[in-house]
Design a protein around this motif. Structure first.
Motif, short mmCIF file in Angstrom:
data_model
loop_
_atom_site.label_atom_id
_atom_site.label_comp_id
_atom_site.label_asym_id
_atom_site.label_seq_id
_atom_site.Cartn_x
_atom_site.Cartn_y
_atom_site.Cartn_z
N VAL A 63 0.86 -1.18 0.00
CA VAL A 63 0.00 0.00 0.00
C VAL A 63 0.90 1.24 0.00
N SER A 64 0.85 2.02 -1.08
CA SER A 64 1.62 3.26 -1.19
C SER A 64 0.73 4.43 -0.80
N ALA A 65 1.21 5.29 0.10
CA ALA A 65 0.42 6.43 0.56
C ALA A 65 1.36 7.61 0.85
N THR A 66 0.78 8.79 0.91
CA THR A 66 1.52 10.00 1.26
C THR A 66 0.77 10.74 2.36
N ALA A 67 1.47 11.01 3.48
CA ALA A 67 0.90 11.73 4.62
C ALA A 67 1.52 13.11 4.70
N GLU A 68 0.71 14.11 5.10
CA GLU A 68 1.19 15.49 5.19
C GLU A 68 0.68 16.14 6.46
N ASP A 69 1.51 17.04 7.04
CA ASP A 69 1.10 17.80 8.22
C ASP A 69 2.07 18.95 8.43
N GLU A 70 1.56 20.13 8.76
CA GLU A 70 2.43 21.29 8.98
C GLU A 70 3.39 21.07 10.13
N GLY A 71 2.95 20.38 11.17
CA GLY A 71 3.80 20.16 12.33
C GLY A 71 4.71 18.96 12.21
N GLY A 72 4.52 18.13 11.17
CA GLY A 72 5.37 16.96 10.97
C GLY A 72 4.63 15.66 11.26
N VAL A 73 4.56 14.77 10.27
CA VAL A 73 3.98 13.44 10.45
C VAL A 73 5.01 12.56 11.14
N THR A 74 4.65 11.98 12.28
CA THR A 74 5.59 11.16 13.05
C THR A 74 5.42 9.67 12.79
N SER A 75 4.21 9.22 12.42
CA SER A 75 4.01 7.79 12.15
C SER A 75 2.77 7.61 11.28
N VAL A 76 2.68 6.43 10.66
CA VAL A 76 1.55 6.07 9.81
C VAL A 76 1.20 4.62 10.11
N GLN A 77 -0.11 4.32 10.16
CA GLN A 77 -0.55 2.96 10.45
C GLN A 77 -1.49 2.45 9.36
N LEU A 78 -1.41 1.12 9.12
CA LEU A 78 -2.27 0.44 8.16
C LEU A 78 -3.18 -0.53 8.90
N PHE A 79 -4.49 -0.45 8.59
CA PHE A 79 -5.48 -1.34 9.19
C PHE A 79 -6.15 -2.16 8.08
N ALA A 80 -6.45 -3.43 8.37
CA ALA A 80 -7.22 -4.27 7.46
C ALA A 80 -8.47 -4.72 8.19
N ASN A 81 -9.63 -4.26 7.70
CA ASN A 81 -10.91 -4.52 8.39
C ASN A 81 -10.81 -4.20 9.88
N ASP A 82 -10.28 -2.99 10.17
CA ASP A 82 -10.17 -2.43 11.52
C ASP A 82 -9.11 -3.12 12.40
N THR A 83 -8.30 -3.99 11.84
CA THR A 83 -7.23 -4.65 12.60
C THR A 83 -5.89 -4.04 12.19
N LEU A 84 -5.12 -3.59 13.18
CA LEU A 84 -3.82 -2.98 12.89
C LEU A 84 -2.86 -4.05 12.37
N VAL A 85 -2.25 -3.79 11.19
CA VAL A 85 -1.33 -4.76 10.61
C VAL A 85 0.08 -4.19 10.41
N LYS A 86 0.25 -2.85 10.40
CA LYS A 86 1.57 -2.29 10.13
C LYS A 86 1.65 -0.88 10.69
N THR A 87 2.78 -0.55 11.32
CA THR A 87 3.09 0.81 11.76
C THR A 87 4.49 1.17 11.29
N VAL A 88 4.63 2.33 10.64
CA VAL A 88 5.95 2.83 10.27
C VAL A 88 6.09 4.24 10.81
N SER A 89 7.31 4.61 11.17
CA SER A 89 7.58 5.92 11.74
C SER A 89 8.51 6.71 10.83
N SER A 90 8.48 8.03 11.00
CA SER A 90 9.43 8.89 10.30
C SER A 90 10.83 8.65 10.86
N GLU A 91 11.85 8.74 10.00
CA GLU A 91 13.22 8.62 10.48
C GLU A 91 13.61 9.84 11.31
#
Length: 387
Positions: A63-91
């Motif tokens: 799943v390719s996605a792009t997150a944006e925020d003025e204050g800085g995106v610190t992490s992004v999570q992927l859910f499949a049918n409301d179940t958390l399957v992946k978390t990635v953080s900014s370096e």
């Protein structure tokens, strides 16, 4: 001054009365400019897979996605049918204003799956971005295996690839050694796939083959591994960078006073501008059509070989000749002196013959460079007809 003013007022009210002056108070501390308060939420969009994409159980869906925020995106999570399957953080600890991510998910059961991606600024969450896919039963009669990944331009993983590789989940720095105290050499954009050639004993850092002539280290915290990774050697890290702290100056030795000679301050030379080059194009140079179509993945390394950073963003293009079919490779941010960035692109061919893949950096002429004649490089590819 307030005390002085109070005495004057008192003297006007009661003539002749005495007023004892005291010293002025300490100078007040200048007021600091308040940090702007970020009140909005982050935002996130999904680029791939497309809505309604069909996959099979066991496939590795990217799943390719792009997150944006003025204050800085610190992490992004992927859910499949409301179940958390992946978390990635900014370096970056502070987060990134724009954070491209690639998140992997392997479905185990058939049916319709709602994939949701949510971006975070600390504890502040975005509204979810959603795409629906359909999972079908795996075709056990297949002898070749399926190519897993995404449709819509996202990265693809070949399940039959015997090479141990990483897939970068975010834009990831690569360095001379396994640690943030080592020199940064360049950036692997999210979704880049490169072979693993070594590791630390705890698998916290990988040594990877960035190009045919360069190996570097990346943190495993921001990668997904696939392929046959048995037997990857454990390597000793290179020497840590020497300290750049200045050596204490010993006390001066008294010597007879020299005669005064007029000093001339040398004028430092003016640094030359940036110089963008395509340092390598890697990928299959011979492909065979199957069912009238074949796809190859090509890695393009762009390097700033000049004496100054680019100071601005610049675009790059990929053109197929003959025919002149042109596509954007994307916009690259400020590239420092000696730094490189690796761009991956999948190219689909439908006719047999010879094709020239031509890459041009700074195609819009936005960067002041030492030379404008070395911005183009090419690779000749032979497409074989079906046997």
């Amino acid at each position: 001054m307030r005390i002085m003013r109070a005495c004057l007022i008192a003297g006007m009210a009661v003539m002749g009365s005495a007023c004892t002056l005291t010293s002025d108070p300490a100078t007040p501390t200048p007021a600091t400019t308040p940090t702007p308060l970020i009140t909005g939420r982050p935002s996130v969009t999904i680029e791939s897979p497309d809505e309604g994409t069909e996959v099979t159980t066991g496939d590795n869906v990217l799943v390719s996605a792009t997150a944006e925020d003025e204050g800085g995106v610190t992490s992004v999570q992927l859910f499949a049918n409301d179940t958390l399957v992946k978390t990635v953080s900014s370096e970056s600890v502070a987060g990134d204003r724009v954070l491209p991510v690639v998140l992997d998910y392997s479905p185990r059961s058939t049916g319709n799956i709602a994939l949701e991606v949510i971006a975070f600024r600390g504890n502040v969450a975005s509204n979810p971005a959603t795409v629906n896919i359909t999972v079908q039963e795996e075709d056990t009669g297949s002898t070749t295996g399926s190519t897993t990944g995404t449709t819509g331009g996202g990265p693809v993983i070949d399940p039959n690839d015997p090479t141990c590789r990483i897939l970068t989940n975010v834009n990831l720095n690569y360095r001379t050694g396994p640690g943030t105290n080592y020199e940064r050499l360049g950036l692997l954009v999210a979704g880049t796939q490169v072979p693993i050639t070594g590791r630390l004993g705890d698998n916290s850092w990988w040594q990877v083959q960035v190009s045919s002539f360069q190996q570097a280290w990346v943190s495993s915290e921001f990668t997904t591994e696939y392929g046959n990774c048995v037997g990857i050697p454990v390597l000793s890290p290179p020497p840590t960078p020497t300290s750049t702290a200045p050596t204490p100056t010993p006390p001066p030795t008294l010597t007879p006073e020299p005669s005064i000679t007029p000093s001339v301050t040398p004028v430092p030379p003016t640094p030359r501008p940036a110089d963008l080059v395509v340092s390598s194009i890697q990928g299959p140079e011979s492909l065979t059509l199957s069912g009238g179509i074949v796809t190859g993945t090509y890695s393009i390394q762009v390097t700033n070989a000049g004496d100054s950073p680019t100071g601005a963003q610049f675009a790059s293009t990929l053109t197929l000749l003959p025919g002149g079919t042109e596509s954007e490779l994307g916009v690259i941010g400020n590239l420092g002196t000696g730094e490189s960035i690796l761009l991956n692109r999948q190219v689909t061919f439908t006719e047999a013959g010879q094709v020239t893949l031509q890459v041009e950096v700074d195609s819009g002429g936005d960067i002041n460079e030492i030379s404008e004649v070395n911005n183009t490089s090419s690779l000749v590819i032979t497409i074989q007809a079906e046997s």
